[in-house]
Design a protein around this motif. Structure first.
Motif, PDB file in Angstrom:
ATOM      1  N   TYR A 121       0.872  -1.176  -0.031  1.00 58.35           N
ATOM      2  CA  TYR A 121      -0.005   0.028   0.401  1.00 58.35           C
ATOM      3  C   TYR A 121       0.987   1.207  -0.036  1.00 58.35           C
ATOM      4  N   PRO A 122       1.506   1.675  -0.986  1.00 53.41           N
ATOM      5  CA  PRO A 122       2.656   2.644  -1.121  1.00 53.41           C
ATOM      6  C   PRO A 122       1.993   4.216  -0.776  1.00 53.41           C
ATOM      7  N   SER A 123       0.563   4.309  -1.550  1.00 49.73           N
ATOM      8  CA  SER A 123       0.111   5.527  -1.087  1.00 49.73           C
ATOM      9  C   SER A 123      -0.698   5.604   0.059  1.00 49.73           C
ATOM     10  N   ILE A 124      -0.720   4.810   1.128  1.00 55.28           N
ATOM     11  CA  ILE A 124      -1.710   4.892   2.133  1.00 55.28           C
ATOM     12  C   ILE A 124      -0.806   5.257   3.316  1.00 55.28           C
ATOM     13  N   SER A 125      -1.420   6.012   4.016  1.00 53.81           N
ATOM     14  CA  SER A 125      -0.396   6.556   5.436  1.00 53.81           C
ATOM     15  C   SER A 125      -1.091   5.740   6.523  1.00 53.81           C
ATOM     16  N   PHE A 126      -0.227   5.188   7.194  1.00 51.77           N
ATOM     17  CA  PHE A 126      -0.664   4.262   8.532  1.00 51.77           C
ATOM     18  C   PHE A 126      -0.221   4.877   9.880  1.00 51.77           C
ATOM     19  N   PRO A 127      -0.967   5.056  10.633  1.00 54.28           N
ATOM     20  CA  PRO A 127      -0.743   5.430  12.089  1.00 54.28           C
ATOM     21  C   PRO A 127       0.394   4.373  12.655  1.00 54.28           C
ATOM     22  N   PRO A 128       1.057   4.775  13.718  1.00 51.46           N
ATOM     23  CA  PRO A 128       2.166   4.020  14.366  1.00 51.46           C
ATOM     24  C   PRO A 128       1.648   2.592  14.848  1.00 51.46           C
ATOM     25  N   PHE A 129       2.392   1.549  14.485  1.00 45.19           N
ATOM     26  CA  PHE A 129       2.328   0.362  14.936  1.00 45.19           C
ATOM     27  C   PHE A 129       3.206  -0.519  15.073  1.00 45.19           C
ATOM     28  N   GLU A 130       3.039  -1.822  15.581  1.00 42.35           N
ATOM     29  CA  GLU A 130       4.111  -2.801  15.775  1.00 42.35           C
ATOM     30  C   GLU A 130       3.748  -4.217  15.550  1.00 42.35           C
ATOM     31  N   PHE A 131       4.747  -5.136  15.061  1.00 38.67           N
ATOM     32  CA  PHE A 131       4.270  -6.489  14.536  1.00 38.67           C
ATOM     33  C   PHE A 131       4.623  -7.128  15.818  1.00 38.67           C
ATOM     34  N   TYR A 132       4.085  -8.222  16.298  1.00 37.94           N
ATOM     35  CA  TYR A 132       4.556  -9.203  17.105  1.00 37.94           C
ATOM     36  C   TYR A 132       3.605 -10.433  17.318  1.00 37.94           C
ATOM     37  N   ASN A 133       4.587 -11.672  17.078  1.00 42.10           N
ATOM     38  CA  ASN A 133       3.874 -12.818  17.143  1.00 42.10           C
ATOM     39  C   ASN A 133       2.768 -12.940  16.186  1.00 42.10           C
ATOM     40  N   GLY A 134       2.772 -12.499  14.976  1.00 47.22           N
ATOM     41  CA  GLY A 134       1.831 -12.751  14.001  1.00 47.22           C
ATOM     42  C   GLY A 134       0.619 -11.556  14.266  1.00 47.22           C
ATOM     43  N   LYS A 135       0.759 -10.830  15.211  1.00 47.14           N
ATOM     44  CA  LYS A 135      -0.339  -9.705  15.385  1.00 47.14           C
ATOM     45  C   LYS A 135       0.414  -8.348  15.198  1.00 47.14           C
ATOM     46  N   LEU A 136      -0.641  -7.630  14.965  1.00 46.23           N
ATOM     47  CA  LEU A 136      -0.429  -6.059  14.658  1.00 46.23           C
ATOM     48  C   LEU A 136      -0.897  -4.988  16.062  1.00 46.23           C
ATOM     49  N   PHE A 137      -0.062  -4.606  16.544  1.00 45.82           N
ATOM     50  CA  PHE A 137      -0.469  -3.745  17.924  1.00 45.82           C
ATOM     51  C   PHE A 137      -0.528  -2.089  17.606  1.00 45.82           C
ATOM     52  N   THR A 138      -1.234  -1.482  18.121  1.00 49.88           N
ATOM     53  CA  THR A 138      -1.144   0.130  17.803  1.00 49.88           C
ATOM     54  C   THR A 138      -1.962   0.641  18.785  1.00 49.88           C
ATOM     55  N   LEU A 139      -1.738   1.959  19.250  1.00 52.37           N
ATOM     56  CA  LEU A 139      -2.683   2.795  20.010  1.00 52.37           C
ATOM     57  C   LEU A 139      -3.692   3.238  19.467  1.00 52.37           C
ATOM     58  N   THR A 140      -3.989   3.232  18.392  1.00 49.54           N
ATOM     59  CA  THR A 140      -5.099   3.908  17.598  1.00 49.54           C
ATOM     60  C   THR A 140      -6.142   2.690  17.462  1.00 49.54           C
ATOM     61  N   ASN A 141      -7.583   3.169  17.685  1.00 48.15           N
ATOM     62  CA  ASN A 141      -8.748   2.356  17.645  1.00 48.15           C
ATOM     63  C   ASN A 141      -8.834   1.439  16.277  1.00 48.15           C
ATOM     64  N   LEU A 142      -8.631   0.313  16.113  1.00 53.05           N
ATOM     65  CA  LEU A 142      -8.571  -0.462  15.129  1.00 53.05           C
ATOM     66  C   LEU A 142     -10.188  -0.726  14.863  1.00 53.05           C
ATOM     67  N   ARG A 143     -11.262  -0.435  15.574  1.00 53.92           N
ATOM     68  CA  ARG A 143     -12.529  -0.844  15.379  1.00 53.92           C
ATOM     69  C   ARG A 143     -13.076   0.619  14.625  1.00 53.92           C
ATOM     70  N   SER A 144     -12.234   1.607  14.596  1.00 50.69           N
ATOM     71  CA  SER A 144     -12.768   2.784  13.653  1.00 50.69           C
ATOM     72  C   SER A 144     -12.561   2.243  12.153  1.00 50.69           C
ATOM     73  N   SER A 145     -13.796   2.660  11.424  1.00 51.30           N
ATOM     74  CA  SER A 145     -13.771   2.315   9.919  1.00 51.30           C
ATOM     75  C   SER A 145     -12.681   3.220   9.237  1.00 51.30           C
ATOM     76  N   THR A 146     -12.368   4.294   9.908  1.00 58.61           N
ATOM     77  CA  THR A 146     -11.277   5.441   8.991  1.00 58.61           C
ATOM     78  C   THR A 146      -9.985   4.929   9.304  1.00 58.61           C
ATOM     79  N   ASN A 147      -9.774   3.982  10.281  1.00 60.27           N
ATOM     80  CA  ASN A 147      -8.253   3.551  10.656  1.00 60.27           C
ATOM     81  C   ASN A 147      -7.760   2.844   9.369  1.00 60.27           C
ATOM     82  N   THR A 148      -6.617   3.288   8.609  1.00 65.31           N
ATOM     83  CA  THR A 148      -6.199   2.726   7.643  1.00 65.31           C
ATOM     84  C   THR A 148      -5.348   1.287   8.014  1.00 65.31           C
ATOM     85  N   LEU A 149      -5.088   1.113   9.213  1.00 67.32           N
ATOM     86  CA  LEU A 149      -4.454  -0.246   9.595  1.00 67.32           C
ATOM     87  C   LEU A 149      -5.444  -1.161   9.198  1.00 67.32           C
ATOM     88  N   ARG A 150      -6.661  -1.048   9.153  1.00 66.38           N
ATOM     89  CA  ARG A 150      -7.772  -1.990   8.883  1.00 66.38           C
ATOM     90  C   ARG A 150      -7.175  -2.924   7.471  1.00 66.38           C
TER      91      ARG A 150
END
Length: 250
Positions: A121-150
């Motif tokens: 996704y070269p044209s998408i801006s993502f909020p800060p996140f971390e990969f760990y043990n097959g999961k993605l962790f973030t301080l932003t709300n993944l349940r929000s429909s506007t979160n690009t990390l979805r």
């Protein structure tokens, strides 16, 4: 006199030969402002040297003692390098965390690296996140429909964990610090600072016109500050270097 000039006093002058003074002033070789001695001290200090000057009691002689900067001699190459190198001045402040996020959000992901996600996704801006043990962790709300990390997760198994519980988990404190640091970097980037990963600092760049001034809300009232300025040579014409206000990231 030396101590007064050393403290920054300008305008200390006395012409032993007024005729020569007028001649050099008329030729543009001196300014008659009594700034020469101050300029000598400033230029010598910039080169890590030392200078002092004084007249004798009868005021018939004027003595100048000048020492070059201390240097270390390489016995093999016979070359000299400065012992004291003045490159950067730092002033330190610590930013306290007033409030930590209440929850950390996470979900399963098939991505295993940042390069893989950003190249997908070269044209998408993502909020800060971390990969760990097959999961993605973030301080932003993944349940929000506007979160690009979805775009990078399985949205059917989004979950959250209390921050205190997250810290108590495996490498929890280190992982939280990474997320906080990435959030800070993201915030600084949005404010227009350039982040230097090699030197671990973020700094305000120049504008197209040169100096940069920012407006901000101080504790009591609104204020402004020059965060990038030109430092001029003694002639006030040539730029010696640019001074950038920077944020040190440890």
């Amino acid at each position: 006199m030396f101590e007064e000039v050393k403290r920054g006093k300008r305008g200390v002058k006395g012409y032993r030969n007024p005729v020569l003074a007028d001649l050099f002033y008329g030729a543009g070789a001196m300014d008659k402002r009594g700034s020469g001695l101050s300029d000598v001290i400033s230029l010598v200090n910039e080169n890590a040297g030392y200078v002092e000057f004084f007249p004798n009691l009868a005021n018939t002689e004027f003595t100048v003692k000048m020492q070059c900067r201390p240097e270390a001699i390489d016995e093999t190459t016979r070359t000299a390098t400065p012992i004291h190198v003045i490159t950067t001045q730092f002033s330190s402040n610590i930013i306290p965390f007033q409030r930590l996020p209440e929850y950390i959000y996470f979900a399963e992901t098939t991505f295993t690296s940042y390069n893989e996600l950003f190249s997908t996704y070269p044209s998408i801006s993502f909020p800060p996140f971390e990969f760990y043990n097959g999961k993605l962790f973030t301080l932003t709300n993944l349940r929000s429909s506007t979160n690009t990390l979805r775009n990078a997760i399985n949205i059917s198994n989004i979950d959250s964990i209390a921050t205190e519980e997250f810290v108590d988990g495996e490498y929890g404190e280190i992982r939280l610090l990474k997320l906080l640091n990435k959030s800070l970097r993201n915030h600084l980037h949005q404010l227009g600072l350039i982040i230097d990963d090699k030197n671990l600092w973020a700094y305000f760049p120049r504008t197209d016109e040169g100096e940069r001034v920012i407006n901000y809300q101080a504790r009591v009232k609104k204020a402004k500050r020059t965060v990038t300025r030109a430092r001029l040579a003694a002639n006030k014409e040539k730029v010696r270097y640019w001074e950038h206000k920077a944020f040190i990231m440890l």
